[in-house]
Design a protein around this motif. Structure first.
Motif, mmCIF file in Angstrom:
data_model
loop_
_atom_site.group_PDB
_atom_site.id
_atom_site.type_symbol
_atom_site.label_atom_id
_atom_site.label_comp_id
_atom_site.label_asym_id
_atom_site.label_seq_id
_atom_site.Cartn_x
_atom_site.Cartn_y
_atom_site.Cartn_z
ATOM 1 N N LEU A 173 0.822 -1.218 0.000
ATOM 2 C CA LEU A 173 0.000 0.000 0.000
ATOM 3 C C LEU A 173 0.852 1.263 0.000
ATOM 4 C CD1 LEU A 173 -0.912 1.706 2.859
ATOM 5 C CD2 LEU A 173 -1.758 -0.558 3.426
ATOM 6 N N LEU A 174 2.127 1.149 0.403
ATOM 7 C CA LEU A 174 3.024 2.303 0.318
ATOM 8 C C LEU A 174 3.763 2.344 -1.031
ATOM 9 C CD1 LEU A 174 4.650 2.337 3.913
ATOM 10 C CD2 LEU A 174 2.717 3.698 3.073
ATOM 11 N N GLY A 175 3.470 1.333 -1.867
ATOM 12 C CA GLY A 175 4.100 1.287 -3.192
ATOM 13 C C GLY A 175 5.577 0.928 -3.128
ATOM 14 N N LEU A 176 5.956 0.087 -2.129
ATOM 15 C CA LEU A 176 7.376 -0.231 -1.948
ATOM 16 C C LEU A 176 7.788 -1.571 -2.549
ATOM 17 C CD1 LEU A 176 7.879 1.015 1.742
ATOM 18 C CD2 LEU A 176 8.540 2.160 -0.370
ATOM 19 N N THR A 222 -4.702 -1.762 8.594
ATOM 20 C CA THR A 222 -5.801 -0.856 8.270
ATOM 21 C C THR A 222 -5.497 0.557 8.773
ATOM 22 O OG1 THR A 222 -7.271 -2.738 8.524
ATOM 23 C CG2 THR A 222 -8.317 -0.580 8.446
ATOM 24 N N ALA A 223 -4.869 0.665 9.949
ATOM 25 C CA ALA A 223 -4.536 1.989 10.492
ATOM 26 C C ALA A 223 -3.537 2.713 9.588
ATOM 27 C CB ALA A 223 -3.972 1.838 11.903
ATOM 28 N N VAL A 224 -2.585 1.956 9.022
ATOM 29 C CA VAL A 224 -1.624 2.580 8.103
ATOM 30 C C VAL A 224 -2.376 3.069 6.856
ATOM 31 C CG1 VAL A 224 0.463 2.259 6.708
ATOM 32 C CG2 VAL A 224 0.285 1.141 8.943
ATOM 33 N N LEU A 225 -3.312 2.237 6.370
ATOM 34 C CA LEU A 225 -4.104 2.616 5.196
ATOM 35 C C LEU A 225 -4.880 3.909 5.460
ATOM 36 C CD1 LEU A 225 -5.313 2.015 2.380
ATOM 37 C CD2 LEU A 225 -7.021 0.592 3.522
ATOM 38 N N ARG A 226 -5.550 3.974 6.633
ATOM 39 C CA ARG A 226 -6.319 5.187 6.988
ATOM 40 C C ARG A 226 -5.403 6.409 7.045
ATOM 41 N NH1 ARG A 226 -10.053 2.670 6.023
ATOM 42 N NH2 ARG A 226 -11.465 1.469 7.339
ATOM 43 N N GLN A 227 -4.210 6.221 7.615
ATOM 44 C CA GLN A 227 -3.261 7.335 7.725
ATOM 45 C C GLN A 227 -2.846 7.818 6.334
ATOM 46 O OE1 GLN A 227 -2.067 8.807 10.889
ATOM 47 N NE2 GLN A 227 -1.815 10.282 9.225
ATOM 48 N N VAL A 228 -2.596 6.855 5.450
ATOM 49 C CA VAL A 228 -2.221 7.210 4.076
ATOM 50 C C VAL A 228 -3.355 7.986 3.416
ATOM 51 C CG1 VAL A 228 -1.792 6.230 1.769
ATOM 52 C CG2 VAL A 228 -0.579 5.311 3.755
ATOM 53 N N GLN A 229 -4.595 7.516 3.618
ATOM 54 C CA GLN A 229 -5.755 8.209 3.023
ATOM 55 C C GLN A 229 -5.886 9.624 3.591
ATOM 56 O OE1 GLN A 229 -8.624 5.211 4.053
ATOM 57 N NE2 GLN A 229 -8.584 4.259 2.023
ATOM 58 N N ALA A 230 -5.629 9.764 4.897
ATOM 59 C CA ALA A 230 -5.750 11.078 5.546
ATOM 60 C C ALA A 230 -4.687 12.049 5.024
ATOM 61 C CB ALA A 230 -5.618 10.924 7.061
ATOM 62 N N ALA A 243 6.751 4.107 7.226
ATOM 63 C CA ALA A 243 7.387 2.783 7.322
ATOM 64 C C ALA A 243 8.030 2.601 8.691
ATOM 65 C CB ALA A 243 8.439 2.623 6.219
ATOM 66 N N ALA A 244 8.710 3.622 9.187
ATOM 67 C CA ALA A 244 9.400 3.509 10.488
ATOM 68 C C ALA A 244 8.394 3.346 11.621
ATOM 69 C CB ALA A 244 10.280 4.740 10.716
ATOM 70 N N SER A 245 7.285 4.104 11.566
ATOM 71 C CA SER A 245 6.284 4.022 12.633
ATOM 72 C C SER A 245 5.609 2.655 12.630
ATOM 73 C CB SER A 245 5.223 5.122 12.465
ATOM 74 O OG SER A 245 5.834 6.386 12.461
ATOM 75 N N PHE A 246 5.354 2.123 11.429
ATOM 76 C CA PHE A 246 4.769 0.779 11.313
ATOM 77 C C PHE A 246 5.751 -0.273 11.844
ATOM 78 C CE2 PHE A 246 5.145 -3.052 8.658
ATOM 79 C CZ PHE A 246 3.977 -3.701 9.010
ATOM 80 N N GLU A 247 6.976 -0.210 11.366
ATOM 81 C CA GLU A 247 7.985 -1.204 11.756
ATOM 82 C C GLU A 247 8.202 -1.193 13.272
ATOM 83 O OE1 GLU A 247 12.314 -2.324 9.983
ATOM 84 O OE2 GLU A 247 12.202 -0.384 10.956
ATOM 85 N N ALA A 248 8.223 0.009 13.848
ATOM 86 C CA ALA A 248 8.479 0.122 15.294
ATOM 87 C C ALA A 248 7.394 -0.585 16.109
ATOM 88 C CB ALA A 248 8.577 1.591 15.684
ATOM 89 N N VAL A 249 6.139 -0.474 15.646
ATOM 90 C CA VAL A 249 5.049 -1.127 16.380
ATOM 91 C C VAL A 249 5.167 -2.646 16.274
ATOM 92 C CG1 VAL A 249 2.555 -1.522 16.415
ATOM 93 C CG2 VAL A 249 3.446 0.795 16.223
ATOM 94 N N VAL A 250 5.416 -3.163 15.073
ATOM 95 C CA VAL A 250 5.542 -4.624 14.912
ATOM 96 C C VAL A 250 6.680 -5.138 15.789
ATOM 97 C CG1 VAL A 250 5.999 -6.505 13.295
ATOM 98 C CG2 VAL A 250 4.671 -4.536 12.544
ATOM 99 N N VAL A 251 7.794 -4.434 15.761
ATOM 100 C CA VAL A 251 8.967 -4.858 16.530
ATOM 101 C C VAL A 251 8.670 -4.833 18.030
ATOM 102 C CG1 VAL A 251 11.280 -4.067 17.217
ATOM 103 C CG2 VAL A 251 10.689 -4.296 14.789
ATOM 104 N N GLU A 252 8.039 -3.757 18.481
ATOM 105 C CA GLU A 252 7.758 -3.654 19.916
ATOM 106 C C GLU A 252 6.822 -4.776 20.366
ATOM 107 O OE1 GLU A 252 6.178 0.138 21.444
ATOM 108 O OE2 GLU A 252 5.074 -1.134 22.855
ATOM 109 N N VAL A 253 5.777 -5.009 19.584
ATOM 110 C CA VAL A 253 4.799 -6.038 19.929
ATOM 111 C C VAL A 253 5.468 -7.422 19.983
ATOM 112 C CG1 VAL A 253 2.864 -7.307 18.912
ATOM 113 C CG2 VAL A 253 2.737 -4.827 19.125
#
Ligand code: KG4
Ligand code: ZN
Length: 351
Positions: A173-176, A222-230, A243-253
């Motif tokens: 969804l980030l086109g990466l 879904t939250a990343v998608l909403r943020q992108v839409q916003a 990407a960094a904010s997403f990665e940080a959450v997965v890593v922390e969890v």
């Protein structure tokens, strides 16, 4: 001791062959199809099977040449039999059974996740158990308690997307591009992990409270998608910060729940394996938390985190020296829990 194995891995989009002696890799070859599947945004099963058929003969030949051994030194031929894409698994298993029959060798069907677990042994031997395993790949996210060889108890898993799948979907969804994990890691290294606040996917328990180690990543995606839409219409997307904010959450969890689970179980060793174990932020965070908590951390070597045949060979060697063998009537299965891996060596084939 009978323990030199030719191993094949074809469960998803990596075709791989290796020759392994115990924990020692004599040769390991991987041909990734990721770039080709990348054009479609994910793995196309039919294409994967076809590419495995094309790739295996050369990979096997190269493995023999690099290992400097001949068929007379091989004791068994192994292949991943479950879980994975059925057509893709069939290519590896059929090839392995045919070679075993032709050369009068033992055949072993291997559980893909037991293979991932064994990848941690490619640097240091694993303790006899008990210990906790965090298995994080494109298809699985789970915490498994290991009480000895082949004795597994799944303590937690993702109720929806696997962690690697979340990396792949968010990257898309980030086109990466695909595979998403390495792409997100590269972009995230330049970003601010604090810029966006994303949910940590906590699971409510039916009786109240939260499951302390359950995983859920679809809400995060879904939250990343909403943020992108916003952010749309506000200029170029801040890809690095997203990407960094997403990665940080997965890593922390992943790190926080694994360490907590190990502590609650009274276990002093955490083993981390699977494609996502290659993530550098995850490796750093686990290192920090385990040190603080006095936990011994064993992470698969970087080159053996993703799918490969060396790990399948190590798993097969362990089963072989324990006296196991699979029947030639063994088929493949898209689903088989790790807890039931020993069914692959029973008197009656489970599928
Ligand atoms: O174990 P694996 O090769 O295949 C499965 O059994 O699923 O894992 C592949 C997954 C993919 O989802 C890929 O995006 C992810 O591992 N991955 C990563 C990284 N390298 C691969 N995820 C995060 N960071 C990485 N550096
Ligand atoms: Zn895998």
């Amino acid at each position: 001791m009978r323990s030199v194995v030719l191993a094949l891995e074809t469960s998803c989009d990596e075709s791989a062959a290796a020759i392994v002696q115990g924990r020692r890799v004599l040769a390991s070859r991987v041909a990734s199809q990721a770039e080709e599947h990348g054009h479609y945004g994910g793995v196309v099963p039919e294409l994967a099977s076809r590419r495995h058929v094309e790739a295996l003969p050369l990979l096997i030949e190269q493995a023999f040449a690099a290992a400097g051994v001949g068929w007379e030194e091989i004791d068994a031929v192994a292949a991943t039999a479950a879980p994975g894409l059925v057509g893709a698994l069939l290519v590896g298993v059929t090839t392995a059974k045919t070679l075993a029959l032709l050369h009068h060798k033992t055949f072993l069907g291997v559980h893909h996740l037991e293979g991932h677990l064994c990848s941690a042994q490619l640097e240091n031997p694993l303790p006899p158990g008990p210990f906790l395993v965090l298995l994080v790949s494109g298809g699985h996210t789970m915490l498994v308690r290991v009480d000895g060889p082949g004795r597994y108890r799944q303590l937690a898993s993702s109720v929806d997307d696997a962690a690697g799948e979340a990396f792949d979907k968010v990257a898309r969804l980030l086109g990466l591009g695909y595979p998403g994990g390495p792409a997100i890691q590269a972009v995230a290294s330049r970003g601010d992990p604090q810029r966006f606040s994303f949910p940590r996917g906590r699971l409510r328990r039916p009786g109240g409270g939260f499951d302390p180690y359950g995983f859920s990543f679809s809400g995060l995606k879904t939250a990343v998608l909403r943020q992108v839409q916003a952010l749309e219409g506000e200029g170029p997307l801040p890809l690095a910060d997203l990407a960094a904010s997403f990665e940080a959450v997965v890593v922390e969890v992943l790190a926080q729940r694994s360490c907590r689970c190990a502590a609650d179980q009274g276990l002093d060793t955490l083993v981390v394996v699977g494609g996502v174990a290659a993530n550098l932020r995850l490796r750093g965070e686990l290192d920090r938390r385990c040190r603080d908590q006095g936990l011994r951390l064993l992470v698969a070597p970087l080159e053996y985190c993703g799918d490969n045949a060396a790990m399948i060979g190590v798993a097969a060697c362990e089963r072989l020296v324990a006296g196991a063998a699979s029947g030639l009537e063994l088929g493949v299965s898209s689903r088989l829990s790790l807890e039931h891996a020993e069914l692959l060596y029973g008197a009656e084939a489970p599928f």
